[in-house]
Design an enzyme around this catalytic site. Sequence first.
Site, PDB file in Angstrom:
ATOM      1  N   HIS A  19      18.153 -30.047  -8.481  1.00  0.00           N
ATOM      2  CA  HIS A  19      19.065 -30.128  -7.341  1.00  0.00           C
ATOM      3  C   HIS A  19      19.406 -31.571  -6.980  1.00  0.00           C
ATOM      4  CE1 HIS A  19      17.776 -25.842  -5.945  1.00  0.00           C
ATOM      5  NE2 HIS A  19      18.674 -25.824  -6.928  1.00  0.00           N
ATOM      6  N   HIS A  42      23.880 -18.227 -13.398  1.00  0.00           N
ATOM      7  CA  HIS A  42      22.725 -17.436 -12.944  1.00  0.00           C
ATOM      8  C   HIS A  42      22.381 -17.941 -11.537  1.00  0.00           C
ATOM      9  CE1 HIS A  42      22.642 -17.367 -17.350  1.00  0.00           C
ATOM     10  NE2 HIS A  42      21.997 -16.223 -17.273  1.00  0.00           N
ATOM     11  N   SER A  97      21.279 -23.794  -5.663  1.00  0.00           N
ATOM     12  CA  SER A  97      22.377 -24.607  -6.186  1.00  0.00           C
ATOM     13  C   SER A  97      23.759 -24.109  -5.764  1.00  0.00           C
ATOM     14  CB  SER A  97      22.272 -24.740  -7.702  1.00  0.00           C
ATOM     15  OG  SER A  97      21.909 -23.541  -8.313  1.00  0.00           O
ATOM     16  N   GLU A 115      25.864 -13.475 -10.739  1.00  0.00           N
ATOM     17  CA  GLU A 115      24.485 -13.029 -10.508  1.00  0.00           C
ATOM     18  C   GLU A 115      24.406 -11.536 -10.796  1.00  0.00           C
ATOM     19  OE1 GLU A 115      20.920 -12.398 -10.340  1.00  0.00           O
ATOM     20  OE2 GLU A 115      21.464 -14.499  -9.995  1.00  0.00           O
ATOM     21  N   ASP A 139      27.024 -10.562 -16.295  1.00  0.00           N
ATOM     22  CA  ASP A 139      26.195 -11.436 -17.116  1.00  0.00           C
ATOM     23  C   ASP A 139      26.729 -12.863 -17.064  1.00  0.00           C
ATOM     24  OD1 ASP A 139      24.214 -11.786 -19.504  1.00  0.00           O
ATOM     25  OD2 ASP A 139      26.110 -12.652 -20.188  1.00  0.00           O
ATOM     26  N   GLY A 140      25.825 -13.812 -16.899  1.00  0.00           N
ATOM     27  CA  GLY A 140      26.243 -15.193 -16.710  1.00  0.00           C
ATOM     28  C   GLY A 140      26.929 -15.804 -17.913  1.00  0.00           C
ATOM     29  N   ASP A 160      21.702 -21.895 -15.795  1.00  0.00           N
ATOM     30  CA  ASP A 160      20.353 -21.953 -15.225  1.00  0.00           C
ATOM     31  C   ASP A 160      19.681 -20.587 -15.333  1.00  0.00           C
ATOM     32  OD1 ASP A 160      18.116 -22.613 -13.751  1.00  0.00           O
ATOM     33  OD2 ASP A 160      19.135 -22.538 -11.819  1.00  0.00           O
TER      34      ASP A 160
END
Length: 263
Positions: A19, A42, A97, A115, A139-140, A160
């Site tokens: 971060h 994600h 984030s 997400e 799905d990311g 991520d």
Amino acid sequence: MLSYQHIYHAGNLADVHKHALLCAMLDYLTRKDKPLTYIETHAGRGLYDLAAAEAVRTGEAAAGIGAMERQLPEVHPYRQRLSEVRARFGASAYPGSPLLAALSLRPGDALHLAELHPQEGAALEAAMAPFGAHVLARDGFETAQALTPPTPRRGLMLIDPSYEVKTDYAAIPRHMAALHRKWNVGTLVLWYPILPAGAHAPMTAALRVAFPEALGHEVRFPPARDGHGLIGSGLFVVNPPWGLEAEAAALGRLFSALSGTAG
């Protein structure tokens, strides 16, 4: 359905690493008077309560942001975002984030968040509603491919995953190569955990071959508790913003001072 929920780990030392550098990158990118796109693959729930039983139980926040925040300069954009979040949501609030990005972006910038976990996604929708975020229950990696190249074309993507799917380590270099072909001006930021078994090493070796001019930065730290496997955090940044290498080096020195290891 994957079971990972970040509330148990929010504010840990890996979050501080990720971060702090994410806020520094967004601070630099938003100085230029041109719109940008932020994409996260994600996203998690976006906002966490460090007083929640799950966070207190693991002790990771106390060993993380609790130990590190005052080591950062007061003017650091990460500390500024933390203050904004506490003023808005309470003293024990901690931003994921997505919320750090939302607070860093400006009117006219675009914010896309993926997400797949239903409960995490619902919490993300609620947390991000005031910021006009585009939240996708998808799905990311599929989302990343579908959204690139984005409009505005200038921007940053944070990848991520939880790495619960062990094949992610082998698949990520292919994902990033495909994304870079479609969006060669985008800043691609990959976070990965460092565990004793070193599962990340073949992945980062492949990434260094594919992206020789990218910036890789890793920090090591003691486990937050006995038996805890996370011993470090890594970021791999394709098209790093100017000044990130110096920012990462300064952060690495803080981690070294905290843990007695080389950052």
